[in-house]
Design a protein around this motif. Structure first.
Motif, PDB file in Angstrom:
ATOM      1  N   PRO A  85       4.800  17.509  36.370  1.00 47.03           N
ATOM      2  CA  PRO A  85       5.079  18.677  37.357  1.00 47.03           C
ATOM      3  C   PRO A  85       6.275  19.388  37.120  1.00 47.03           C
ATOM      4  CG  PRO A  85       4.294  16.468  38.425  1.00 47.03           C
ATOM      5  CD  PRO A  85       4.629  16.153  36.941  1.00 47.03           C
ATOM      6  N   ALA A  86       7.317  18.914  36.544  1.00 46.01           N
ATOM      7  CA  ALA A  86       8.555  19.831  36.285  1.00 46.01           C
ATOM      8  C   ALA A  86       8.263  20.913  35.454  1.00 46.01           C
ATOM      9  CB  ALA A  86       9.581  19.010  35.464  1.00 46.01           C
ATOM     10  N   ASP A  87       7.071  20.890  34.745  1.00 45.36           N
ATOM     11  CA  ASP A  87       6.721  22.231  33.660  1.00 45.36           C
ATOM     12  C   ASP A  87       6.345  23.386  34.545  1.00 45.36           C
ATOM     13  OD1 ASP A  87       7.120  20.863  31.369  1.00 45.36           O
ATOM     14  OD2 ASP A  87       5.039  20.098  31.214  1.00 45.36           O
ATOM     15  N   PHE A  88       6.077  23.190  35.927  1.00 39.40           N
ATOM     16  CA  PHE A  88       5.952  24.476  36.856  1.00 39.40           C
ATOM     17  C   PHE A  88       7.239  25.310  36.905  1.00 39.40           C
ATOM     18  CE2 PHE A  88       6.089  26.288  41.078  1.00 39.40           C
ATOM     19  CZ  PHE A  88       4.977  26.985  41.094  1.00 39.40           C
ATOM     20  N   ALA A  89       8.454  24.839  36.555  1.00 39.34           N
ATOM     21  CA  ALA A  89       9.429  25.538  36.312  1.00 39.34           C
ATOM     22  C   ALA A  89       9.374  26.639  35.341  1.00 39.34           C
ATOM     23  CB  ALA A  89      10.692  24.645  35.827  1.00 39.34           C
ATOM     24  N   MET A  90       8.329  26.602  34.318  1.00 40.98           N
ATOM     25  CA  MET A  90       8.303  27.487  33.319  1.00 40.98           C
ATOM     26  C   MET A  90       7.614  28.906  33.926  1.00 40.98           C
ATOM     27  SD  MET A  90       6.875  25.071  30.060  1.00 40.98           S
ATOM     28  CE  MET A  90       8.082  23.903  29.492  1.00 40.98           C
ATOM     29  N   LEU A  91       6.384  28.528  34.744  1.00 44.67           N
ATOM     30  CA  LEU A  91       5.944  29.514  35.588  1.00 44.67           C
ATOM     31  C   LEU A  91       6.910  30.440  36.418  1.00 44.67           C
ATOM     32  CD1 LEU A  91       2.636  27.892  36.867  1.00 44.67           C
ATOM     33  CD2 LEU A  91       2.851  29.525  35.025  1.00 44.67           C
ATOM     34  N   VAL A  92       7.803  29.723  37.110  1.00 43.44           N
ATOM     35  CA  VAL A  92       8.917  30.416  37.950  1.00 43.44           C
ATOM     36  C   VAL A  92       9.802  31.253  37.217  1.00 43.44           C
ATOM     37  CG1 VAL A  92      10.564  29.971  39.798  1.00 43.44           C
ATOM     38  CG2 VAL A  92       8.668  28.337  39.620  1.00 43.44           C
ATOM     39  N   VAL A  93      10.301  30.474  36.122  1.00 42.92           N
ATOM     40  CA  VAL A  93      11.143  31.436  35.293  1.00 42.92           C
ATOM     41  C   VAL A  93      10.668  32.614  34.567  1.00 42.92           C
ATOM     42  CG1 VAL A  93      12.609  31.085  33.142  1.00 42.92           C
ATOM     43  CG2 VAL A  93      12.746  29.414  34.833  1.00 42.92           C
ATOM     44  N   ILE A  94       9.475  32.351  34.204  1.00 42.97           N
ATOM     45  CA  ILE A  94       8.581  33.497  33.644  1.00 42.97           C
ATOM     46  C   ILE A  94       8.520  34.658  34.805  1.00 42.97           C
ATOM     47  CG2 ILE A  94       6.441  34.236  32.746  1.00 42.97           C
ATOM     48  CD1 ILE A  94       6.183  31.932  31.157  1.00 42.97           C
ATOM     49  N   TYR A  95       7.942  34.377  35.905  1.00 43.03           N
ATOM     50  CA  TYR A  95       8.033  35.419  36.924  1.00 43.03           C
ATOM     51  C   TYR A  95       9.252  36.001  37.094  1.00 43.03           C
ATOM     52  CZ  TYR A  95       8.323  36.600  41.790  1.00 43.03           C
ATOM     53  OH  TYR A  95       8.684  37.249  42.971  1.00 43.03           O
ATOM     54  N   THR A  96      10.503  35.251  37.314  1.00 44.22           N
ATOM     55  CA  THR A  96      11.755  35.517  37.437  1.00 44.22           C
ATOM     56  C   THR A  96      12.174  36.652  36.453  1.00 44.22           C
ATOM     57  OG1 THR A  96      12.320  33.519  38.517  1.00 44.22           O
ATOM     58  CG2 THR A  96      14.042  35.039  38.055  1.00 44.22           C
ATOM     59  N   CYS A  97      11.738  36.397  35.372  1.00 40.44           N
ATOM     60  CA  CYS A  97      12.399  37.291  34.142  1.00 40.44           C
ATOM     61  C   CYS A  97      11.547  38.561  34.172  1.00 40.44           C
ATOM     62  CB  CYS A  97      12.150  36.589  32.565  1.00 40.44           C
ATOM     63  SG  CYS A  97      13.244  35.310  32.617  1.00 40.44           S
ATOM     64  N   ALA A  98      10.322  38.528  34.476  1.00 38.21           N
ATOM     65  CA  ALA A  98       9.568  39.710  34.578  1.00 38.21           C
ATOM     66  C   ALA A  98       9.808  40.565  35.841  1.00 38.21           C
ATOM     67  CB  ALA A  98       7.986  39.145  34.838  1.00 38.21           C
ATOM     68  N   ALA A  99      10.308  39.946  36.832  1.00 42.91           N
ATOM     69  CA  ALA A  99      10.876  40.700  37.857  1.00 42.91           C
ATOM     70  C   ALA A  99      12.330  41.172  37.716  1.00 42.91           C
ATOM     71  CB  ALA A  99      10.569  39.833  39.143  1.00 42.91           C
ATOM     72  N   ASN A 100      13.079  40.318  37.356  1.00 41.34           N
ATOM     73  CA  ASN A 100      14.494  40.720  37.486  1.00 41.34           C
ATOM     74  C   ASN A 100      15.210  40.727  35.883  1.00 41.34           C
ATOM     75  OD1 ASN A 100      14.331  40.888  40.377  1.00 41.34           O
ATOM     76  ND2 ASN A 100      14.697  38.608  40.408  1.00 41.34           N
ATOM     77  N   GLY A 101      14.517  40.049  35.183  1.00 45.97           N
ATOM     78  CA  GLY A 101      15.326  40.135  34.048  1.00 45.97           C
ATOM     79  C   GLY A 101      15.157  41.203  33.038  1.00 45.97           C
ATOM     80  N   ALA A 102      15.826  41.043  31.941  1.00 42.99           N
ATOM     81  CA  ALA A 102      15.875  42.215  30.801  1.00 42.99           C
ATOM     82  C   ALA A 102      14.442  42.313  30.295  1.00 42.99           C
ATOM     83  CB  ALA A 102      16.832  41.954  29.868  1.00 42.99           C
ATOM     84  N   ARG A 103      14.163  43.566  29.733  1.00 44.50           N
ATOM     85  CA  ARG A 103      12.967  43.745  29.233  1.00 44.50           C
ATOM     86  C   ARG A 103      12.414  42.760  27.932  1.00 44.50           C
ATOM     87  NH1 ARG A 103       9.388  45.244  32.511  1.00 44.50           N
ATOM     88  NH2 ARG A 103       8.246  45.954  31.021  1.00 44.50           N
ATOM     89  N   TRP A 104      13.400  42.327  27.109  1.00 37.85           N
ATOM     90  CA  TRP A 104      13.146  41.452  26.216  1.00 37.85           C
ATOM     91  C   TRP A 104      12.815  39.999  26.815  1.00 37.85           C
ATOM     92  CZ3 TRP A 104      15.626  36.931  25.437  1.00 37.85           C
ATOM     93  CH2 TRP A 104      16.977  37.058  25.876  1.00 37.85           C
ATOM     94  N   ALA A 105      13.553  39.602  27.673  1.00 34.52           N
ATOM     95  CA  ALA A 105      13.494  38.530  28.417  1.00 34.52           C
ATOM     96  C   ALA A 105      11.727  38.266  29.071  1.00 34.52           C
ATOM     97  CB  ALA A 105      14.460  38.156  29.319  1.00 34.52           C
ATOM     98  N   SER A 106      11.562  39.381  29.737  1.00 35.91           N
ATOM     99  CA  SER A 106      10.245  39.661  30.011  1.00 35.91           C
ATOM    100  C   SER A 106       9.085  39.436  29.112  1.00 35.91           C
ATOM    101  CB  SER A 106      10.049  40.638  30.794  1.00 35.91           C
ATOM    102  OG  SER A 106       8.832  41.187  31.537  1.00 35.91           O
ATOM    103  N   TRP A 107       9.271  40.167  28.134  1.00 37.73           N
ATOM    104  CA  TRP A 107       8.085  39.966  27.076  1.00 37.73           C
ATOM    105  C   TRP A 107       8.095  38.697  26.170  1.00 37.73           C
ATOM    106  CZ3 TRP A 107       4.424  43.197  27.439  1.00 37.73           C
ATOM    107  CH2 TRP A 107       4.573  44.508  27.951  1.00 37.73           C
TER     108      TRP A 107
END
Length: 399
Positions: A85-107
């Motif tokens: 269940p803790a791997d759900f954090a990966m989805l959350v972090v990917i969403y956050t980088c796509a919404a607020n992070g730098a472009r390199w982090a999003s890709w």
């Protein structure tokens, strides 16, 4: 509800920490119930704690948290810590980088999310009873949540950029509107200043001449002095009426109820102006050529003010025994004005210096008026003495 929503927006880390605690509880239940060795269980506890911490800090440092969860995912593969269940954090972090992070982090988050299910399937193969086609479908379904998380975050980033662009455009338009309003106010002030200059310069000049003449003949010719005083009185009333009209446009809340406003002077009022100037002691020869026709109000006012200002300058600078001529000619598309005097005229240096006559800005005002209606002005001393003002005005002002 609005207060609660505002409170949650002001404390994003607190909200993320709450969900991190919830995720930690689910991960703890999995660690307790899963069958694994002691060493693997300890590694699983550490990795789950790190993923929960990344969930709590995702909005403070999205790029760093992405690197953290990427490292945790690789450690899971090496340490044989299965999906939890803790791997759900990966989805959350990917969403956050796509919404607020730098472009390199999003890709990077997108690429890592798309590769994670495949790497997990290779590290923990499916049961032998599952066909290869079923394995491919299972990996595809596991990839969809990562892709959706990235698409949702990127769409929010795009929407925020669009709203920011709209706000910037609205602010720019507001600044441009304010600048245009200031330009319009400055133009209106300049127009009123020109009108006041023409009204005051002409009428006060007439009053001064008549007052001097009345004082000179007061004892010798009382009737002439009386006539001069009547001229002063009429000229003063006319000046007050025009000034009342000009200043009336500056007042707010005062419409036409009082009936205090008078129409703008035009070509038809030139005859009265010439008679007034003649009454002040300046001989003027006035002639109209061509067929008179209706003119635009701006052209009529410009023509009137040019004649008024030119004759005023003749009285001020023409010297003794000066005479003037005024010619008004209607052409097919233009109105020609010619005002000349046979006195000494203003010096050329005054004209070349910008049109200031030492006390006002008569020639400058003439050029501005003519330019506003799209006409041409030529003014300067005559070769044989005196001064000459020539203006060509379009019958309809240019827009």
């Amino acid at each position: 509800m609005q207060r609660l929503y505002d409170f949650l927006r002001r404390h994003p880390t607190g909200v993320d920490s709450f969900w991190a605690v919830m995720l930690a509880g689910l991960a703890l239940l999995w660690v307790v119930e899963a069958s694994m060795g002691r060493e693997v269980r300890l590694v699983a506890v550490v990795l789950c704690a790190v993923l929960c911490a990344a969930t709590a800090l995702r909005r403070r440092a999205p790029e760093k948290m992405l690197l953290v969860v990427t490292a945790v995912g690789l450690l899971q593969l090496v340490a044989d810590v299965e999906i939890n269940p803790a791997d759900f954090a990966m989805l959350v972090v990917i969403y956050t980088c796509a919404a607020n992070g730098a472009r390199w982090a999003s890709w990077l988050g997108l690429v890592g999310g798309l590769c994670a299910p495949t790497l997990a399937a290779l590290r923990w193969p499916p049961p032998e009873a599952q066909t290869q086609w079923q394995s491919v479908v299972s990996v595809a379904f596991m990839t969809i949540p990562f892709a959706l998380a990235w698409v949702l975050g990127d769409s929010i980033r795009t929407r925020r950029a669009y709203y920011a662009q709209l706000e910037e455009r609205a602010a720019r338009l507001e600044r441009e509107r304010e600048a245009q309003a200031k330009v319009a106010v400055a133009g209106e002030r300049a127009r009123i200043a020109r009108e006041l200059h023409d009204v005051v310069a002409h009428n006060v000049s007439v009053m001064v001449v008549q007052a001097d003449g009345a004082a000179y003949v007061l004892d010798a010719a009382p009737e002439q002095a009386k006539q001069a005083l009547e001229t002063i009185s009429g000229t003063g009333r006319q000046a007050l009426a025009e000034m009342r009209r000009l200043l009336g446009v500056l007042r707010t809340g005062e419409g036409s109820e009082g009936g205090e406003y008078v129409p703008q002077p035009g070509v038809e009022q030139l005859t009265d102006l010439i008679e007034q100037v003649r009454g002040a002691g300046l001989p003027v020869d006035f002639k109209v050529a061509g067929e008179p026709r209706p003119l635009d109000s701006g052209v009529e006012l410009t023509a009137y003010r040019i004649v008024q200002e030119a004759l005023t300058n003749t009285r001020k600078h023409g010297g003794e025994h000066v005479g003037a001529t005024v010619r008004l000619s209607y052409a097919d598309t233009e109105l020609d004005l010619l005002i000349e005097d046979d006195g000494r005229g203003a010096g050329r240096e005054l004209y070349e210096a910008g049109g200031a006559d030492g006390l006002g800005h008569g020639l400058i005002g003439m050029r501005e008026r003519v330019g506003m209606v799209g006409g041409r002005l030529d003014a300067g001393p005559r070769s044989g003495g005196g001064f000459r003002v020539s203006a060509v005005l379009p019958l309809k002002p240019s827009r």
